[in-house]
Design a protein around this motif. Sequence first.
Motif, PDB file in Angstrom:
ATOM      1  N   UNK A 193       6.429   9.310 -16.238  1.00 63.67           N
ATOM      2  CA  UNK A 193       5.488   8.248 -16.595  1.00 63.67           C
ATOM      3  C   UNK A 193       4.070   8.603 -16.151  1.00 63.67           C
ATOM      4  N   UNK A 194       3.939   9.084 -14.911  1.00 62.94           N
ATOM      5  CA  UNK A 194       2.612   9.395 -14.378  1.00 62.94           C
ATOM      6  C   UNK A 194       1.968  10.554 -15.115  1.00 62.94           C
ATOM      7  N   UNK A 195       2.731  11.641 -15.366  1.00 60.89           N
ATOM      8  CA  UNK A 195       2.188  12.804 -16.064  1.00 60.89           C
ATOM      9  C   UNK A 195       1.754  12.443 -17.483  1.00 60.89           C
ATOM     10  N   UNK A 196       2.588  11.681 -18.182  1.00 62.84           N
ATOM     11  CA  UNK A 196       2.301  11.331 -19.571  1.00 62.84           C
ATOM     12  C   UNK A 196       1.056  10.454 -19.674  1.00 62.84           C
ATOM     13  N   UNK A 197       1.009   9.380 -18.911  1.00 61.22           N
ATOM     14  CA  UNK A 197      -0.093   8.421 -19.016  1.00 61.22           C
ATOM     15  C   UNK A 197      -1.408   9.037 -18.521  1.00 61.22           C
ATOM     16  N   UNK A 198      -1.359   9.772 -17.407  1.00 64.72           N
ATOM     17  CA  UNK A 198      -2.579  10.384 -16.873  1.00 64.72           C
ATOM     18  C   UNK A 198      -3.143  11.427 -17.830  1.00 64.72           C
ATOM     19  N   UNK A 199      -2.287  12.275 -18.400  1.00 64.16           N
ATOM     20  CA  UNK A 199      -2.758  13.310 -19.325  1.00 64.16           C
ATOM     21  C   UNK A 199      -3.364  12.686 -20.585  1.00 64.16           C
ATOM     22  N   UNK A 200      -2.771  11.585 -21.062  1.00 64.34           N
ATOM     23  CA  UNK A 200      -3.311  10.920 -22.249  1.00 64.34           C
ATOM     24  C   UNK A 200      -4.699  10.345 -21.968  1.00 64.34           C
ATOM     25  N   UNK A 201      -4.849   9.718 -20.811  1.00 69.01           N
ATOM     26  CA  UNK A 201      -6.152   9.145 -20.458  1.00 69.01           C
ATOM     27  C   UNK A 201      -7.216  10.236 -20.326  1.00 69.01           C
ATOM     28  N   UNK A 202      -6.891  11.332 -19.636  1.00 64.31           N
ATOM     29  CA  UNK A 202      -7.863  12.407 -19.435  1.00 64.31           C
ATOM     30  C   UNK A 202      -8.252  13.068 -20.755  1.00 64.31           C
TER      31      UNK A 202
ATOM     32  N   UNK B 271       0.822  -1.209   0.000  1.00 62.48           N
ATOM     33  CA  UNK B 271       0.000   0.000   0.000  1.00 62.48           C
ATOM     34  C   UNK B 271       0.856   1.259   0.000  1.00 62.48           C
ATOM     35  N   UNK B 272       1.893   1.272   0.834  1.00 63.20           N
ATOM     36  CA  UNK B 272       2.762   2.444   0.894  1.00 63.20           C
ATOM     37  C   UNK B 272       3.518   2.633  -0.422  1.00 63.20           C
ATOM     38  N   UNK B 273       3.794   1.514  -1.092  1.00 63.65           N
ATOM     39  CA  UNK B 273       4.460   1.587  -2.396  1.00 63.65           C
ATOM     40  C   UNK B 273       3.541   2.230  -3.436  1.00 63.65           C
ATOM     41  N   UNK B 274       2.250   1.880  -3.384  1.00 63.83           N
ATOM     42  CA  UNK B 274       1.280   2.500  -4.289  1.00 63.83           C
ATOM     43  C   UNK B 274       1.090   3.980  -3.971  1.00 63.83           C
ATOM     44  N   UNK B 275       1.184   4.322  -2.702  1.00 57.71           N
ATOM     45  CA  UNK B 275       1.000   5.721  -2.287  1.00 57.71           C
ATOM     46  C   UNK B 275       2.060   6.639  -2.877  1.00 57.71           C
ATOM     47  N   UNK B 276       3.195   6.080  -3.268  1.00 64.92           N
ATOM     48  CA  UNK B 276       4.248   6.889  -3.886  1.00 64.92           C
ATOM     49  C   UNK B 276       3.789   7.513  -5.207  1.00 64.92           C
ATOM     50  N   UNK B 277       2.822   6.855  -5.886  1.00 63.57           N
ATOM     51  CA  UNK B 277       2.349   7.362  -7.177  1.00 63.57           C
ATOM     52  C   UNK B 277       1.189   8.346  -7.032  1.00 63.57           C
ATOM     53  N   UNK B 278       0.566   8.407  -5.852  1.00 55.95           N
ATOM     54  CA  UNK B 278      -0.613   9.249  -5.669  1.00 55.95           C
ATOM     55  C   UNK B 278      -0.313  10.734  -5.892  1.00 55.95           C
ATOM     56  N   UNK B 279       0.770  11.310  -5.321  1.00 58.65           N
ATOM     57  CA  UNK B 279       1.033  12.734  -5.570  1.00 58.65           C
ATOM     58  C   UNK B 279       1.177  13.079  -7.046  1.00 58.65           C
ATOM     59  N   UNK B 280       1.856  12.212  -7.803  1.00 62.17           N
ATOM     60  CA  UNK B 280       2.035  12.475  -9.231  1.00 62.17           C
ATOM     61  C   UNK B 280       0.706  12.430  -9.980  1.00 62.17           C
ATOM     62  N   UNK B 281      -0.161  11.477  -9.616  1.00 61.38           N
ATOM     63  CA  UNK B 281      -1.465  11.379 -10.275  1.00 61.38           C
ATOM     64  C   UNK B 281      -2.315  12.608  -9.972  1.00 61.38           C
TER      65      UNK B 281
END
Length: 617
Positions: A434-443, A354-364
């Motif tokens: 990675x997070x910025x690119x993939x999230x922006x493409x999806x949105x 869970x804490x490992x997944x939380x590392x990606x939350x700020x970027x998302x």
Amino acid sequence: MKESWSAFDTFEPHFRPLVVIELAKDTKEETKEWLTQRIEDKKKNGGAQLLVKPLAKEDGGKIDGNENIYLVGASHLRLLLGAETVGLVKECNDNSMRTFTYSSRNTFKGFAEDNHSFLTMAECQYIIKHELENLRARDEKMIPGYPQAKLYPGKSIVRRLLTNGILIQFFPLHDKDELKKLRHTWYSRVKISFQPLDEIRCYFGETIALYFGFLEYFTFALAPMALIGIPYYVFAWEDYDKYVMFASFNLLWSTVILEVWKRCCARMTYRWGTLLMKRQFEEPRPGFHGVLGINPVTGKEEPVYSSIKRQLRIYLVSLPFVCLCLYLSLYVMMIYFDMEQLALDYHEENESSFSNLMLFVPSIIYAVVIEIMNRIYRYAAEFLTSWENHRLESSHQNHLILKVLAFNFLNCFASLFYIAFVLFDMKLLRQSLATLLITSQFLNQFAEALFPYWLQKRHNKKVKKRMCALKMDSDLSLLEQINMEKEMGTYLGTFDDYLELFLQFGYVSLFSCVYPLAAVFAVLNNITETYSDALKMCRIFKRPFSEPTANIGVWQLAFETMSVISVVTNCALIGMSSQVNAIFPESKTDLILIVVLVENQEVEVCEEDKLHAVSSH
């Protein structure tokens, strides 16, 4: 030799509707009669010499709710004369490209007096739009029935009707049969093949076709980066310093693909005839306003606005506002880094999945906030640019693009530069990219295609139910088509589409050396983007008017500027790598000099290519 308009009778009792005009519901009868008369009048009397009729039943009766809708068309002869007026370029029998003239019509390939497909439907609708927009006041002082809607000699009647809310909209009709064929060859079946650019150009015009041509070219240009990036990513997953070779390839790639595109673009537009098309004198944009005066260049009476007032608005209001927005963007970025630190502290205290997944939350969260800020700022930039009151549409667009690109660049890339050159954290840089690119493409995919398509499907069902309830003997298919299309959204141009590709090009060319899969995700996004944009053009929006163009305009300069920035960025990243530092363990001065030399060489190559392209044109 140019033919005299008075020598031709261009009237036809029955004609194919090409353009729809929708007036306001409370439009006065005298206004309708005056407008239709001006559209039908001969050119020598100041009219457009087009054909117009109200949308009516077969027995001539009016249809409830559609009393203010008119259909506009033109005879084949009138369209040929209009093609000469707008300066369309066509292929001759000797395979050369020349400006069409009616007197030499038989020298053009494919021309015959009974061949009504010599001009594409998009070209016919462009001609009608040109004639409607150039329908100008002569002796009238106002729109009949509307004393507040002032006219003066030379004022565009259509633009005055639009600004006063009398004319709601006018738009080109879809050709259902041709659209069905285009959909079948374009996006109905998922297949790996080239897009039917010539067919897109014939149906939507050169501007739309060039966008899809650039999208296709850019997708293929990304393929080498993607093919190299996959094994590079797999075999050097945790070694963040082994990016020198990929960054070196980035240097060449970002420069070469834009130069090759210019040649591909020139070949396409020459074949379509727009490369040789003479640029027409640019009229004042519809939203331009000012005190009535004399234009010192043309000598015509038209609104005049002080350039000093415009400059004051730009430098005293627009510029400070843009700077404030840039500061706000940087402030939000620092909040994001605080969130990253909190997530990292939490992970160090609680080593878990869970804490490992939380590392990606700020970027998302930051990626979502970036998209929201970009869209809010876009509306503010449009308002400010309109308020600046630019006389020409080209000047208006250039100022708008400059504002939007400045904010989007800082908003999307500032955090990546900060991580790379201040924090020197390549692991965080890879994660953020990675997070910025993939999230922006999806949105973007959801906001631009999926959600509007769902709304349009709901609306179409309601229209069909209402049409079936009418139970009339008129041409229900045409009536249904017009009622559906007039409620569709208006396609606002390729601005947002090019902006999305511009940001994607930035993500790939600037920092993909630390995240080689960036090009892979870009290719996948562009493949789905091709289908979603095709769906958007054919099913969601009204058919846009064709706009002849010879290139992608100011976006070419924007991409080239990003290419220069990517050269400098990749050289700096190479200079920071452990491999290069190992070659110069003692002297950092030599390393800095070599990096600066390589940067200058690459930038000079870019500038030489630009000068060569300018001189060749």
